[in-house]
Scaffold this motif. Structure first.
Motif, short mmCIF file in Angstrom:
data_model
loop_
_atom_site.label_atom_id
_atom_site.label_comp_id
_atom_site.label_asym_id
_atom_site.label_seq_id
_atom_site.Cartn_x
_atom_site.Cartn_y
_atom_site.Cartn_z
N LEU A 150 9.73 1.38 -2.25
CA LEU A 150 11.01 0.76 -1.60
C LEU A 150 10.71 -0.62 -1.58
CD1 LEU A 150 11.14 2.97 1.64
CD2 LEU A 150 12.11 3.31 -0.54
N ILE A 151 11.82 -1.47 -1.96
CA ILE A 151 11.93 -2.70 -1.92
C ILE A 151 12.96 -3.42 -1.12
CG2 ILE A 151 10.94 -2.72 -4.25
CD1 ILE A 151 13.79 -3.57 -5.33
N GLY A 152 12.85 -4.68 -0.33
CA GLY A 152 13.90 -5.30 0.55
C GLY A 152 13.20 -6.37 1.02
N VAL A 153 14.31 -7.01 1.81
CA VAL A 153 13.50 -8.17 2.32
C VAL A 153 12.70 -7.90 3.63
CG1 VAL A 153 15.65 -9.61 1.91
CG2 VAL A 153 15.65 -8.45 3.99
N SER A 154 11.95 -8.95 4.18
CA SER A 154 11.04 -8.57 5.33
C SER A 154 11.98 -8.10 6.49
CB SER A 154 10.50 -9.89 5.68
OG SER A 154 9.76 -9.85 7.09
N LEU A 165 8.28 9.26 5.43
CA LEU A 165 8.26 10.14 4.09
C LEU A 165 7.07 10.83 3.76
CD1 LEU A 165 10.40 7.56 1.81
CD2 LEU A 165 11.10 9.88 2.27
N ALA A 166 5.98 10.21 4.15
CA ALA A 166 4.78 10.64 4.05
C ALA A 166 4.25 11.61 4.95
CB ALA A 166 3.48 9.36 4.24
N LEU A 167 4.61 11.40 6.27
CA LEU A 167 4.24 12.23 7.45
C LEU A 167 4.99 13.57 7.25
CD1 LEU A 167 3.56 9.88 10.53
CD2 LEU A 167 2.04 11.70 9.53
N GLN A 168 6.29 13.46 7.06
CA GLN A 168 7.14 14.62 7.21
C GLN A 168 7.39 15.36 5.85
OE1 GLN A 168 8.57 15.31 10.04
NE2 GLN A 168 9.92 17.02 9.57
N PHE A 169 7.30 14.73 4.71
CA PHE A 169 7.40 15.27 3.59
C PHE A 169 6.41 15.35 2.41
CE2 PHE A 169 11.73 13.56 4.76
CZ PHE A 169 12.25 14.80 5.24
N GLY A 170 5.31 14.69 2.77
CA GLY A 170 4.11 14.21 2.01
C GLY A 170 4.36 13.49 0.70
N ILE A 171 5.52 12.61 0.70
CA ILE A 171 5.96 11.97 -0.26
C ILE A 171 4.92 10.72 -0.38
CG2 ILE A 171 7.67 10.37 -1.28
CD1 ILE A 171 8.20 13.40 -1.35
N LYS A 172 4.33 10.16 -1.53
CA LYS A 172 3.70 8.98 -1.73
C LYS A 172 4.83 7.85 -1.99
CE LYS A 172 -0.82 11.07 -3.42
NZ LYS A 172 -1.57 10.98 -4.39
N ALA A 173 4.83 7.09 -1.07
CA ALA A 173 5.75 5.86 -0.77
C ALA A 173 5.22 4.52 -0.65
CB ALA A 173 6.88 6.02 0.12
N ALA A 174 5.36 3.83 -1.68
CA ALA A 174 4.68 2.53 -1.60
C ALA A 174 5.97 1.63 -0.93
CB ALA A 174 4.04 1.93 -2.80
N ASN A 175 5.44 0.26 -0.74
CA ASN A 175 6.70 -0.64 -0.42
C ASN A 175 6.49 -2.01 -0.79
OD1 ASN A 175 6.39 -2.49 2.24
ND2 ASN A 175 5.54 -0.65 2.57
N TYR A 176 7.49 -3.11 -1.23
CA TYR A 176 7.21 -4.24 -1.83
C TYR A 176 8.17 -5.15 -1.34
CZ TYR A 176 5.69 -7.99 -5.14
OH TYR A 176 5.34 -8.92 -5.68
N PRO A 177 7.85 -6.27 -0.75
CA PRO A 177 8.86 -7.11 -0.14
C PRO A 177 9.48 -8.29 -1.21
CG PRO A 177 6.69 -7.92 0.48
CD PRO A 177 6.55 -6.68 -0.39
#
Length: 272
Positions: A150-154, A165-177
């Motif tokens: 996931l990317i986006g402003v602060s 996403l991790a807790l509910q679906f087991g998805i490995k999600a990173a994010n970058y500002p």
């Protein structure tokens, strides 16, 4: 109009809360005071719950609404004697299911929140660790293992969405500002360029972003409406230039954002 709603369970109360809140959300004109009473699994705790329900009825002048997921019949009958309107979740759904499935329910306490198997529990924990380790661009060398970045402003909702996403679906999600330098140049940051197919953008209305940032750093350039407008425009310019799918998180819950991301990206859930 104000009413009281109780969520009562002999377990965590999460199931009663989830189903109850979904139903109460359909009555937007009513203000509900929500009270959760978990682990009502003996006569003493049931008596205490009844007292609270009766007190609320007396104070409101109206019967509270009660959502319960209690499986013990004697405890459930004690709650029935309270001055409230009962919505028995298990009774409403299990009896018809027993009929159509031609099988009896186990009527086990806390069944929906028990660990179904070691593999699914490990998937969930690994995904949460991944989200925490790869939060806010802290690490980028494991992006090849990410399902989505996931990317986006602060303060646009990246971190809570990754954790959900991790807790509910087991998805490995990173994010970058996305920083001011990225936005000024309308360029993808270098760590993201090799992972364009995994990128998903979050946007947000500038007014809402300014309000969120003001809670953190009031009277700052960071929280000013002008700064927020500039950053949102820059982020969306990047999304359009590099054809990155994105959605506006302004009026969406983290649950809705997460499910929309999965729908748009076609990522398969590891947990059902």
């Amino acid at each position: 109009m104000k009413r009281t709603a109780f969520f009562i369970s002999d377990g965590t109360g999460i199931t009663a809360e989830t189903l109850g809140n979904s139903l109460l959300a359909q009555f937007e004109h009513i203000e509900f005071e929500r009270i959760t009473i978990p682990y009502v699994d003996n006569e003493k705790s049931a008596e205490d719950a009844v007292q609270k329900i009766n007190k609320a009825a007396e104070n409101d002048g109206k019967q509270p609404v009660i959502f319960d997921t209690i499986v013990n019949q004697s405890i459930r009958e004690m709650i029935y004697n309270a001055n409230g309107f009962m919505m028995d979740v298990f009774e409403s759904f299990l009896k018809p299911l027993e009929s159509v499935l031609e099988s009896s329910s186990s009527y086990s306490v806390g069944k929906s929140h028990s660990i179904p198997d070691d593999d699914s529990y490990k998937v969930r924990i690994d995904a949460v660790h991944f989200a925490l380790d790869n939060d806010d661009g802290a690490r980028t060398r494991y992006y090849d293992q990410a399902d989505v970045i996931l990317i986006g402003v602060s303060r646009s909702g990246k971190t809570p969405t990754c954790l959900y996403l991790a807790l509910q679906f087991g998805i490995k999600a990173a994010n970058y500002p996305l920083t001011e330098d990225d936005l000024d140049d309308v360029q993808l940051p270098k760590p993201l360029r090799a992972h364009r197919e995994k990128l998903f953008g979050l946007s947000i209305e500038a007014e809402r972003l300014a309000a969120i940032r003001t809670e953190r750093k009031s009277n700052s350039k960071y929280a000013s409406l002008r700064q927020c407008e500039s950053e949102v425009r820059g982020a969306e310019a990047i999304y359009h230039r590099f054809r990155i799918p994105y959605l506006n998180s302004t009026h969406a819950s983290v649950e809705e954002i997460s499910t929309r991301i999965l729908a748009k990206t076609k990522i398969e859930r590891r947990l059902q």
